[in-house]
Motif scaffolding. Structure first.
Motif, mmCIF file in Angstrom:
data_model
loop_
_atom_site.group_PDB
_atom_site.id
_atom_site.type_symbol
_atom_site.label_atom_id
_atom_site.label_comp_id
_atom_site.label_asym_id
_atom_site.label_seq_id
_atom_site.Cartn_x
_atom_site.Cartn_y
_atom_site.Cartn_z
ATOM 1 N N ASP A 46 3.059 -4.421 4.921
ATOM 2 C CA ASP A 46 3.547 -5.776 5.177
ATOM 3 C C ASP A 46 4.715 -5.703 6.147
ATOM 4 O O ASP A 46 5.305 -4.638 6.348
ATOM 5 C CB ASP A 46 3.958 -6.490 3.870
ATOM 6 N N VAL A 47 5.016 -6.828 6.754
ATOM 7 C CA VAL A 47 6.132 -6.906 7.699
ATOM 8 C C VAL A 47 6.858 -8.220 7.490
ATOM 9 O O VAL A 47 6.236 -9.269 7.288
ATOM 10 C CB VAL A 47 5.644 -6.769 9.162
ATOM 11 N N THR A 48 8.176 -8.155 7.499
ATOM 12 C CA THR A 48 9.022 -9.343 7.417
ATOM 13 C C THR A 48 9.763 -9.494 8.743
ATOM 14 O O THR A 48 10.418 -8.550 9.202
ATOM 15 C CB THR A 48 10.037 -9.234 6.265
ATOM 16 N N ILE A 49 9.638 -10.658 9.353
ATOM 17 C CA ILE A 49 10.252 -10.909 10.655
ATOM 18 C C ILE A 49 11.328 -11.967 10.476
ATOM 19 O O ILE A 49 11.049 -13.087 10.037
ATOM 20 C CB ILE A 49 9.204 -11.389 11.681
ATOM 21 N N SER A 50 12.555 -11.612 10.805
ATOM 22 C CA SER A 50 13.661 -12.563 10.710
ATOM 23 C C SER A 50 14.388 -12.619 12.053
ATOM 24 O O SER A 50 14.240 -11.734 12.891
ATOM 25 C CB SER A 50 14.634 -12.169 9.591
ATOM 26 N N ALA A 73 18.095 -12.027 18.667
ATOM 27 C CA ALA A 73 17.331 -10.823 18.333
ATOM 28 C C ALA A 73 16.386 -11.121 17.185
ATOM 29 O O ALA A 73 16.547 -12.111 16.463
ATOM 30 C CB ALA A 73 18.264 -9.675 17.955
ATOM 31 N N PHE A 74 15.375 -10.251 17.030
ATOM 32 C CA PHE A 74 14.506 -10.269 15.865
ATOM 33 C C PHE A 74 14.783 -9.017 15.047
ATOM 34 O O PHE A 74 15.059 -7.949 15.598
ATOM 35 C CB PHE A 74 13.024 -10.271 16.265
ATOM 36 N N SER A 75 14.655 -9.151 13.742
ATOM 37 C CA SER A 75 14.687 -7.995 12.856
ATOM 38 C C SER A 75 13.295 -7.841 12.252
ATOM 39 O O SER A 75 12.780 -8.768 11.620
ATOM 40 C CB SER A 75 15.733 -8.173 11.756
ATOM 41 N N LEU A 76 12.673 -6.686 12.487
ATOM 42 C CA LEU A 76 11.325 -6.417 12.009
ATOM 43 C C LEU A 76 11.409 -5.385 10.888
ATOM 44 O O LEU A 76 11.736 -4.224 11.132
ATOM 45 C CB LEU A 76 10.444 -5.886 13.152
ATOM 46 N N ALA A 77 11.124 -5.812 9.685
ATOM 47 C CA ALA A 77 11.181 -4.907 8.526
ATOM 48 C C ALA A 77 9.754 -4.561 8.130
ATOM 49 O O ALA A 77 9.037 -5.394 7.558
ATOM 50 C CB ALA A 77 11.930 -5.549 7.375
ATOM 51 N N PHE A 78 9.327 -3.344 8.439
ATOM 52 C CA PHE A 78 7.976 -2.888 8.162
ATOM 53 C C PHE A 78 7.949 -2.040 6.901
ATOM 54 O O PHE A 78 8.783 -1.149 6.731
ATOM 55 C CB PHE A 78 7.438 -2.027 9.314
ATOM 56 N N ASN A 79 6.995 -2.297 6.027
ATOM 57 C CA ASN A 79 6.630 -1.354 4.975
ATOM 58 C C ASN A 79 5.378 -0.644 5.452
ATOM 59 O O ASN A 79 4.309 -1.273 5.583
ATOM 60 C CB ASN A 79 6.388 -2.062 3.643
ATOM 61 N N GLU A 149 -0.996 10.380 -11.968
ATOM 62 C CA GLU A 149 -1.477 9.169 -11.299
ATOM 63 C C GLU A 149 -1.091 9.232 -9.820
ATOM 64 O O GLU A 149 0.085 9.291 -9.477
ATOM 65 C CB GLU A 149 -0.877 7.925 -11.946
ATOM 66 N N MET A 150 -2.081 9.229 -8.947
ATOM 67 C CA MET A 150 -1.820 9.364 -7.510
ATOM 68 C C MET A 150 -1.312 8.055 -6.926
ATOM 69 O O MET A 150 -1.911 6.994 -7.136
ATOM 70 C CB MET A 150 -3.087 9.786 -6.777
ATOM 71 N N THR A 151 -0.204 8.120 -6.215
ATOM 72 C CA THR A 151 0.343 6.952 -5.528
ATOM 73 C C THR A 151 0.778 7.358 -4.126
ATOM 74 O O THR A 151 1.121 8.515 -3.881
ATOM 75 C CB THR A 151 1.566 6.370 -6.269
ATOM 76 N N VAL A 152 0.748 6.394 -3.217
ATOM 77 C CA VAL A 152 1.274 6.586 -1.860
ATOM 78 C C VAL A 152 2.367 5.554 -1.665
ATOM 79 O O VAL A 152 2.097 4.348 -1.595
ATOM 80 C CB VAL A 152 0.178 6.420 -0.792
ATOM 81 N N ASN A 153 3.603 6.013 -1.644
ATOM 82 C CA ASN A 153 4.733 5.102 -1.530
ATOM 83 C C ASN A 153 4.940 4.670 -0.083
ATOM 84 O O ASN A 153 4.858 5.475 0.841
ATOM 85 C CB ASN A 153 6.012 5.776 -2.048
ATOM 86 N N ASP A 154 5.191 3.375 0.097
ATOM 87 C CA ASP A 154 5.524 2.870 1.425
ATOM 88 C C ASP A 154 6.923 3.316 1.811
ATOM 89 O O ASP A 154 7.790 3.542 0.960
ATOM 90 C CB ASP A 154 5.473 1.336 1.444
ATOM 91 N N VAL A 155 7.136 3.425 3.119
ATOM 92 C CA VAL A 155 8.461 3.684 3.668
ATOM 93 C C VAL A 155 8.869 2.467 4.483
ATOM 94 O O VAL A 155 8.069 1.939 5.262
ATOM 95 C CB VAL A 155 8.478 4.940 4.555
#
Length: 207
Positions: A46-50, A73-79, A149-155
């Motif tokens: 997901d991405v949050t654009i502010s 400016a824009f701030s782009l917060a990507f997971n 339990e296998m998980t893939v954590n977002d960064v």
């Protein structure tokens, strides 16, 4: 007056991430140049654009006569589910010798690059965007022990999209569903970094 009922469009997700490094030094006299390679990554959770905005209001004769907003400016917060190591090193400005890099406390300017995203809409059209002058902000890292339990954590990666020195543009957007966009394909829009109006006639002459 007449009434006209229009069908609404809404976002149904986000597609790939596009990254293209800016080459050479940016100047106020010319459109910046970019590398020939555009890295395409299927990794956005997901991405949050502010926006970073400033507002100027002027009152006179007991009325608000001026209300000006400036988007600085824009701030782009990507997971992101992951990021290629070569791309990660480039956007963070890491140079490795035999696989080894060093971080120091010396003043450092992160490399500039362009970021592209595609957002599909409910009617089958898409919004495609280029943010032509981006820099990274430092990332908080977290590593956890593996379990059964296998998980893939977002960064989470936070990117700042600033105005270009040449023309003050912060974003270029194609709405493929707009009537005036006939003949312009999203794939063609993403083949190069779009950052100035002068590129439209050259890149899309038949549109």
């Amino acid at each position: 007056m007449t009434f006209e009922r229009k069908e609404i469009q809404y976002s149904v997700g986000v597609e790939d991430l596009y990254i293209c490094m800016m080459s050479g030094s940016e100047t106020a006299d010319a459109i910046p140049t970019y590398d020939e390679i555009i890295y395409q990554q299927t990794n956005i959770s997901d991405v949050t654009i502010s926006t970073t905005t400033t507002n100027f209001v002027k009152w006179a004769s007991n009325k608000k006569i001026i209300n000006i907003t400036k988007n600085t400016a824009f701030s782009l917060a990507f997971n992101l589910a992951g990021l290629d190591r070569e791309v990660r090193d480039k956007i963070f400005g890491k140079t490795r010798t035999k696989g080894i890099s060093f971080d120091t406390a010396n003043p450092f300017e992160y490399p500039k690059f362009a970021v592209g995203c595609i957002f599909p809409l409910s009617d089958g059209s898409k919004l495609a965007r280029w943010y032509p002058r981006c820099v990274m902000t430092p990332v908080e890292e977290k590593y956890t022990s593996g379990t059964d339990e296998m998980t893939v954590n977002d960064v989470t990666y936070t990117i700042t999209a600033d105005p270009l020195l040449y023309n003050n543009n912060t974003m270029a957007e194609l709405d493929s569903g707009a009537a005036s966009a006939a003949g312009i394909k999203v794939d063609d829009f993403m083949k190069q970094v779009i950052c100035d109006e002068s590129q439209i006639a050259t890149l899309f002459p038949g549109a």
